[in-house]
Design a protein around this motif. Structure first.
Motif, short mmCIF file in Angstrom:
data_model
loop_
_atom_site.label_atom_id
_atom_site.label_comp_id
_atom_site.label_asym_id
_atom_site.label_seq_id
_atom_site.Cartn_x
_atom_site.Cartn_y
_atom_site.Cartn_z
N THR A 12 33.73 54.38 33.64
CA THR A 12 32.63 54.40 34.60
C THR A 12 33.20 54.26 35.99
O THR A 12 34.28 53.71 36.19
CB THR A 12 31.64 53.25 34.35
N ARG A 13 32.45 54.77 36.92
CA ARG A 13 32.88 54.63 38.31
C ARG A 13 32.70 53.18 38.73
O ARG A 13 31.65 52.60 38.49
CB ARG A 13 32.08 55.55 39.23
N PRO A 14 33.69 52.60 39.38
CA PRO A 14 33.57 51.18 39.70
C PRO A 14 32.51 50.87 40.76
O PRO A 14 31.91 49.82 40.73
CB PRO A 14 34.96 50.82 40.21
N LEU A 15 32.24 51.78 41.67
CA LEU A 15 31.29 51.52 42.73
C LEU A 15 30.08 52.44 42.66
O LEU A 15 29.55 52.89 43.66
CB LEU A 15 31.96 51.68 44.10
N ALA A 16 29.63 52.74 41.44
CA ALA A 16 28.48 53.62 41.27
C ALA A 16 27.23 52.90 41.77
O ALA A 16 26.90 51.82 41.31
CB ALA A 16 28.33 54.02 39.81
N SER A 17 26.54 53.51 42.72
CA SER A 17 25.33 52.90 43.26
C SER A 17 24.17 53.18 42.33
O SER A 17 24.12 54.19 41.65
CB SER A 17 25.04 53.44 44.65
N PRO A 18 23.20 52.29 42.30
CA PRO A 18 22.03 52.55 41.47
C PRO A 18 21.24 53.75 42.01
O PRO A 18 21.25 54.02 43.21
CB PRO A 18 21.22 51.26 41.57
N TRP A 19 20.54 54.44 41.12
CA TRP A 19 19.85 55.67 41.52
C TRP A 19 18.68 55.38 42.44
O TRP A 19 18.26 56.24 43.21
CB TRP A 19 19.35 56.42 40.28
N TRP A 20 18.12 54.20 42.41
CA TRP A 20 16.91 53.90 43.16
C TRP A 20 17.19 53.46 44.58
O TRP A 20 16.27 53.27 45.37
CB TRP A 20 16.10 52.83 42.45
N LEU A 21 18.44 53.30 44.97
CA LEU A 21 18.77 52.80 46.29
C LEU A 21 18.34 53.77 47.40
O LEU A 21 17.70 53.37 48.38
CB LEU A 21 20.27 52.51 46.38
N ALA A 22 18.66 55.04 47.25
CA ALA A 22 18.29 56.04 48.28
C ALA A 22 16.78 56.27 48.37
O ALA A 22 16.24 56.31 49.47
CB ALA A 22 19.03 57.34 48.03
#
Length: 113
Positions: A12-22
């Motif tokens: 997994t990407r270590p700094l994957a942002s959650p989808w709901w942030l944007a």
């Protein structure tokens, strides 16, 4: 016999942002931009029906909340959310311009007094 390799979890990407942030950011910007745009326009003391065009930017921002695993749908939602946030900022000024234009055209065709 062949030994099976141990199962490893997918990387997994270590700094994957959650989808709901944007979409959440677009929603906050649209609400603040709409409030600031409406308060800074001369329509602030008008009747409530003048605020009806704000349904369009809010619908565009709502489209940014569609979560999808396909990248192009996610990008389209973010573009619609950004357009909705910008449209909520200029909606009151656009409504003011349209009302003044209609009033001027009616005045011009009625003979101007």
């Amino acid at each position: 016999m062949n030994a099976t390799p141990p199962l490893t979890p997918p990387a997994t990407r270590p700094l994957a942002s959650p989808w709901w942030l944007a979409p959440a950011l677009c929603t906050v910007v649209a609400i603040l931009g709409g409030a600031w745009g409406y308060r800074s326009s001369p329509l602030f003391h008008a009747t409530a029906w003048v605020a009806l065009p704000y349904a369009i930017p809010l619908a565009l921002v709502a489209a940014s909340w569609w979560s999808s695993y396909r990248r192009n749908t996610r990008v389209l939602g973010l573009v619609l959310g950004g357009i909705g946030a910008f449209a909520s900022l200029i909606c009151a000024q656009l409504a003011t311009f349209l009302l003044y234009t209609v009033a001027f055209l009616l005045w011009a065709f009625q003979g101007g007094g």
